[in-house]
Write an enzyme that holds these catalytic residues in place. Structure first.
Site, PDB file in Angstrom:
ATOM      1  N   SER A  61      38.133  39.716  47.312  1.00  0.00           N
ATOM      2  CA  SER A  61      39.040  39.008  48.230  1.00  0.00           C
ATOM      3  C   SER A  61      40.228  38.332  47.554  1.00  0.00           C
ATOM      4  CB  SER A  61      38.273  37.966  49.038  1.00  0.00           C
ATOM      5  OG  SER A  61      37.629  38.601  50.101  1.00  0.00           O
ATOM      6  N   LYS A  64      43.478  39.570  48.559  1.00  0.00           N
ATOM      7  CA  LYS A  64      44.122  39.132  49.815  1.00  0.00           C
ATOM      8  C   LYS A  64      45.380  38.310  49.538  1.00  0.00           C
ATOM      9  CE  LYS A  64      39.875  39.424  52.493  1.00  0.00           C
ATOM     10  NZ  LYS A  64      38.523  38.942  52.576  1.00  0.00           N
ATOM     11  N   TYR A 186      42.453  48.910  52.198  1.00  0.00           N
ATOM     12  CA  TYR A 186      41.911  47.555  51.992  1.00  0.00           C
ATOM     13  C   TYR A 186      40.798  47.576  50.927  1.00  0.00           C
ATOM     14  CZ  TYR A 186      38.903  43.522  53.062  1.00  0.00           C
ATOM     15  OH  TYR A 186      38.100  42.415  52.959  1.00  0.00           O
ATOM     16  N   TYR A 238      36.942  29.972  52.328  1.00  0.00           N
ATOM     17  CA  TYR A 238      36.154  30.211  53.544  1.00  0.00           C
ATOM     18  C   TYR A 238      35.517  28.922  54.059  1.00  0.00           C
ATOM     19  CZ  TYR A 238      36.764  34.750  51.476  1.00  0.00           C
ATOM     20  OH  TYR A 238      37.309  35.839  50.908  1.00  0.00           O
ATOM     21  N   VAL A 256      34.020  38.080  46.287  1.00  0.00           N
ATOM     22  CA  VAL A 256      32.583  38.283  46.075  1.00  0.00           C
ATOM     23  C   VAL A 256      32.258  39.012  44.763  1.00  0.00           C
ATOM     24  CG1 VAL A 256      31.867  38.128  48.505  1.00  0.00           C
ATOM     25  CG2 VAL A 256      32.516  40.357  47.546  1.00  0.00           C
TER      26      VAL A 256
HETATM   27  N1  GLN Z   1      35.646  43.602  50.112  1.00  0.00           N
HETATM   28  C1  GLN Z   1      34.909  42.473  50.586  1.00  0.00           C
HETATM   29  C2  GLN Z   1      34.620  42.619  52.069  1.00  0.00           C
HETATM   30  O1  GLN Z   1      35.437  43.119  52.786  1.00  0.00           O
HETATM   31  C3  GLN Z   1      35.689  41.233  50.291  1.00  0.00           C
HETATM   32  C4  GLN Z   1      34.954  39.979  50.661  1.00  0.00           C
HETATM   33  C5  GLN Z   1      35.112  38.844  49.710  1.00  0.00           C
HETATM   34  O2  GLN Z   1      35.429  38.990  48.539  1.00  0.00           O
HETATM   35  N2  GLN Z   1      34.842  37.649  50.205  1.00  0.00           N
HETATM   36  O3  GLN Z   1      33.583  42.240  52.536  1.00  0.00           O
END
Ligand code: GLN
Length: 302
Positions: A61, A64, A186, A238, A256
């Site tokens: 993430s 992002k 993505y 989050y 993650v």
């Molecule tokens: N690729 C992961 C997902 O879409 C990214 C989530 C994350 O890093 N929090 O679930």
């Protein structure tokens, strides 16, 4: 600086083994959880590191942030018609707010928001994930950064939840491209592999009013940089964003894969990496290391 990192490392290292690596993406479940690294980059691009700071890991993430920057560059303020700037207070992969809010995700850092942002980027680039890869290569001065195709494929195979939110947004008219194409791009972005050093370097523009010393490029305007840092502070962690603000007091973004990037505006960008996660999906040691940093020196923005 190295003495500071050494003290933090020594304090937090005994926690190695706590938490759990992400296993909902099968290709990530085999990552060695006993890794720990920290890098700090100042606004001149000077890096100080400790531990496994040069080991590439799945940025997940954290991508992002770069995705958002590409969209801001191409859409400016109009992009905020399609994605909000409020914290969600819910897990990163939650769908519940989408139906109440007509398919407009709360912010660009939850999965639904990142998927809409990916849809926007997809409309502007023939090869969106190549554009992203080249962007992070430039920002980190590392031409070797690659996408791990096994991780990208593993996420695509287990895409049901992300696909569900993308199709729901499509039903509300908040999606322009083919959902499956956007999902693939993505997942490629999430599967980019970068080290703490790469990530500290490539996010230093957020500490430097939008200017990347490494790329010698004004990536965002100072005003846009402030907007992105505000979103990171309110939504980057989050449903742990509140306690992260309370304990650490810096804009931050987790993934993650076990990475967390934090920004000390005007001074430093930081990346901490340790793959075992806490219950909300943030790096257990990463949060502990940044908390220790904050207790030792007052870099809080508040
Ligand atoms: N690729 C992961 C997902 O879409 C990214 C989530 C994350 O890093 N929090 O679930």
């Amino acid at each position: 600086m190295l003495a500071l990192l050494q003290d933090i490392y020594d304090e937090v290292e005994p926690m190695l083994g706590m938490g759990k690596v992400a296993d909902y993406i099968p290709a990530l479940s085999t990552v060695n959880p006993r890794q720990f690294g920290i890098s700090i980059c100042d606004t001149n691009g000077q890096i100080t590191s400790i531990g496994d700071a040069s080991v590439p890991f799945s940025i997940q993430s954290i991508s992002k942030v770069f995705n958002l920057v590409l969209a801001i560059n191409h859409y400016g303020e109009t992009m905020w018609e399609r994605v909000g700037c409020e914290p969600s207070g819910l897990p990163f992969n939650s769908l519940v707010q989408l139906e109440y809010e007509n398919g407009i995700p709360r912010n660009p850092f939850i999965n639904a928001g990142a998927l809409v942002v990916s849809d926007m980027v997809q409309s502007r680039f023939a090869s969106p994930y190549i554009a992203m890869r080249d962007f992070v290569r430039r920002l980190s001065c590392n031409g070797d950064i690659m996408v791990n195709k096994v991780v990208a494929e593993s996420e695509y195979e287990h895409r049901s939840r992300n696909a569900a939110m993308a199709y729901l947004m499509k039903a509300y008219g908040n999606f322009e491209n083919e959902v499956e194409d956007v999902l693939r791009n993505y997942f490629h972005n999430c599967a980019l592999e970068m080290s703490c050093e790469d990530l500290a370097r490539s996010t230093s523009f957020l500490a430097n009013a939008g200017f990347s010393t490494c790329a010698n490029e004004q990536v965002l305007t100072p005003y846009q940089t402030k907007q992105v840092n505000a979103l990171l502070a309110t939504s980057g962690m989050y449903d742990e964003a509140g306690s992260f603000a309370f304990k650490v007091g810096l804009p931050g973004k987790s993934g993650v894969g076990g990475g967390i990037v934090a920004v000390v505006p005007g001074r430093f960008s930081i990346c901490v990496f340790s793959p075992a996660l806490n219950s909300v999906g943030n790096s257990q040691l990463g949060v502990a290391a940044l908390t220790s940093l904050s207790e030792r020196i007052n870099w809080s923005i508040y």
